[in-house]
Design a protein around this motif. Sequence first.
Motif, PDB file in Angstrom:
ATOM      1  N   VAL A 154       0.838  -1.206   0.000  1.00 41.33           N
ATOM      2  CA  VAL A 154       0.000   0.000   0.000  1.00 41.33           C
ATOM      3  C   VAL A 154       0.869   1.251   0.000  1.00 41.33           C
ATOM      4  CG1 VAL A 154      -1.746   1.283   1.301  1.00 41.33           C
ATOM      5  CG2 VAL A 154      -1.897  -1.201   1.144  1.00 41.33           C
ATOM      6  N   ALA A 159       0.145   5.717  -1.043  1.00 40.12           N
ATOM      7  CA  ALA A 159      -0.895   6.110  -0.101  1.00 40.12           C
ATOM      8  C   ALA A 159      -0.286   6.867   1.077  1.00 40.12           C
ATOM      9  CB  ALA A 159      -1.645   4.876   0.400  1.00 40.12           C
ATOM     10  N   ALA A 160      -1.074   7.721   1.692  1.00 42.92           N
ATOM     11  CA  ALA A 160      -0.631   8.468   2.866  1.00 42.92           C
ATOM     12  C   ALA A 160      -0.487   7.523   4.055  1.00 42.92           C
ATOM     13  CB  ALA A 160      -1.639   9.570   3.185  1.00 42.92           C
ATOM     14  N   SER A 161       0.250   7.965   5.083  1.00 40.82           N
ATOM     15  CA  SER A 161       0.524   7.122   6.248  1.00 40.82           C
ATOM     16  C   SER A 161      -0.759   6.633   6.923  1.00 40.82           C
ATOM     17  CB  SER A 161       1.379   7.885   7.259  1.00 40.82           C
ATOM     18  OG  SER A 161       2.655   8.160   6.729  1.00 40.82           O
ATOM     19  N   ALA A 162      -1.769   7.511   6.980  1.00 40.06           N
ATOM     20  CA  ALA A 162      -3.020   7.122   7.639  1.00 40.06           C
ATOM     21  C   ALA A 162      -3.681   5.958   6.903  1.00 40.06           C
ATOM     22  CB  ALA A 162      -3.971   8.315   7.690  1.00 40.06           C
ATOM     23  N   TYR A 163      -3.656   5.987   5.584  1.00 41.75           N
ATOM     24  CA  TYR A 163      -4.251   4.901   4.811  1.00 41.75           C
ATOM     25  C   TYR A 163      -3.420   3.616   4.921  1.00 41.75           C
ATOM     26  CZ  TYR A 163      -7.252   8.452   2.740  1.00 41.75           C
ATOM     27  OH  TYR A 163      -8.171   9.462   2.562  1.00 41.75           O
ATOM     28  N   VAL A 164      -2.100   3.784   4.975  1.00 41.41           N
ATOM     29  CA  VAL A 164      -1.228   2.612   5.142  1.00 41.41           C
ATOM     30  C   VAL A 164      -1.495   1.962   6.494  1.00 41.41           C
ATOM     31  CG1 VAL A 164       1.161   1.824   5.329  1.00 41.41           C
ATOM     32  CG2 VAL A 164       0.554   3.568   3.646  1.00 41.41           C
ATOM     33  N   THR A 166      -4.261   2.174   8.290  1.00 42.20           N
ATOM     34  CA  THR A 166      -5.597   1.557   8.256  1.00 42.20           C
ATOM     35  C   THR A 166      -5.548   0.201   7.557  1.00 42.20           C
ATOM     36  OG1 THR A 166      -6.659   3.733   8.223  1.00 42.20           O
ATOM     37  CG2 THR A 166      -7.976   1.846   7.503  1.00 42.20           C
ATOM     38  N   ALA A 167      -4.829   0.141   6.445  1.00 40.32           N
ATOM     39  CA  ALA A 167      -4.699  -1.126   5.732  1.00 40.32           C
ATOM     40  C   ALA A 167      -3.975  -2.156   6.589  1.00 40.32           C
ATOM     41  CB  ALA A 167      -3.945  -0.908   4.423  1.00 40.32           C
ATOM     42  N   ALA A 291       5.632   9.630   5.726  1.00 40.57           N
ATOM     43  CA  ALA A 291       5.296   8.378   5.060  1.00 40.57           C
ATOM     44  C   ALA A 291       6.546   7.580   4.705  1.00 40.57           C
ATOM     45  CB  ALA A 291       4.472   8.659   3.801  1.00 40.57           C
TER      46      ALA A 291
END
Length: 351
Positions: A154, A159-164, A166-167, A291
């Motif tokens: 991811v 993707a931004a750190s928050a999305y990473v 979350t994944a 990130a």
Amino acid sequence: MTAPLIDSWHHEKESAWLYRRVAHAETDPSKSELFLKLAAAAEEQAAKWQLTARRGRAGTAPAERVFVPSLRARIVARLLRRFEPRSLRPVLAAMKLRGLSIYSAAPAVAGHAMPTSLAEVGARHRSALGGSLRAGVFGVNDGLVSNVSLVLGVAGAGAASAYVFTAGVAGLLAGALSMAAGEYVSVRSQREMYEYQIALEREELAEYPEEEAEELALIYQARGIELEQARAVSRSLLSRPQQALDVLAREELGLNPDDLGSPWQAAATSFVAFAAGAAVPLIPLLAGLTAVRATLGSALLTLAALFAVGLALSLFTGRDALRAALRMVLIGGGAGALSFLVGRALGVAIG
């Protein structure tokens, strides 16, 4: 002293050192005595290597060396302080200790040692801790490799750190729940099979007690006990219905209920082991780093954890600890690198 002589001397000294610790941990006096004799034999062999060195006058003789047990041997010794030797048989075998066949089941029926008295019947069946430890280590390894691959994939897509993060959390929960569910179904199915078989055995015992006693006596005779003694043991045993059911399941059906365990406990253990490994790549993402730094931190921390897992696995394989650790680093690192590259390619293609 040449390297081969040093290795041989050290191996015998370490074996003797471990044999004495196994003897101390063993509650059965006869087994403890066996390991003490093996320790004495190993010391005698070490003395022969010492004599060989003196006669050859090649370098430093072992008598001038101070024996220091290896890190692996010290870890095994610590495990022996907490757990019985039987449960650590895979670990002890990897240390190349002899005499472990006393913990093996007789070949006629797996999982049940030959009793010589009624008191011994069913007394030696315990779950194998060595297998549980190994399963736990593999569970942590699965969590490490799978979740770092997801996180790096991811992150590679941009993707931004928050999305990473979350994944990564989603991957932790999905993987841990999947492992737990699979383990629960597996152990539950085994237990249902046992319960069905034991119910049939209970009916046969109630309807044909004499025939069941004779079948059990014949099994014991095949193990080497005199027929009359075997009949006496089986008759005494079958006078206690609940204990008789347990032993008949082991001897006639080859089932060992003690090895099945609780499906809920198995599920919880799998969940915790996987989650512990999968949580490691997420730690840098919680530190508020950029990130790039968070991704690099996840990769480095996971590689360090994989190195530790490789060292732990060497306890069971008997292989060189450093080689085992580096192999785990290469495997996990390769999986993570490939996932990152695939994520990067997909990110470029979609973007």
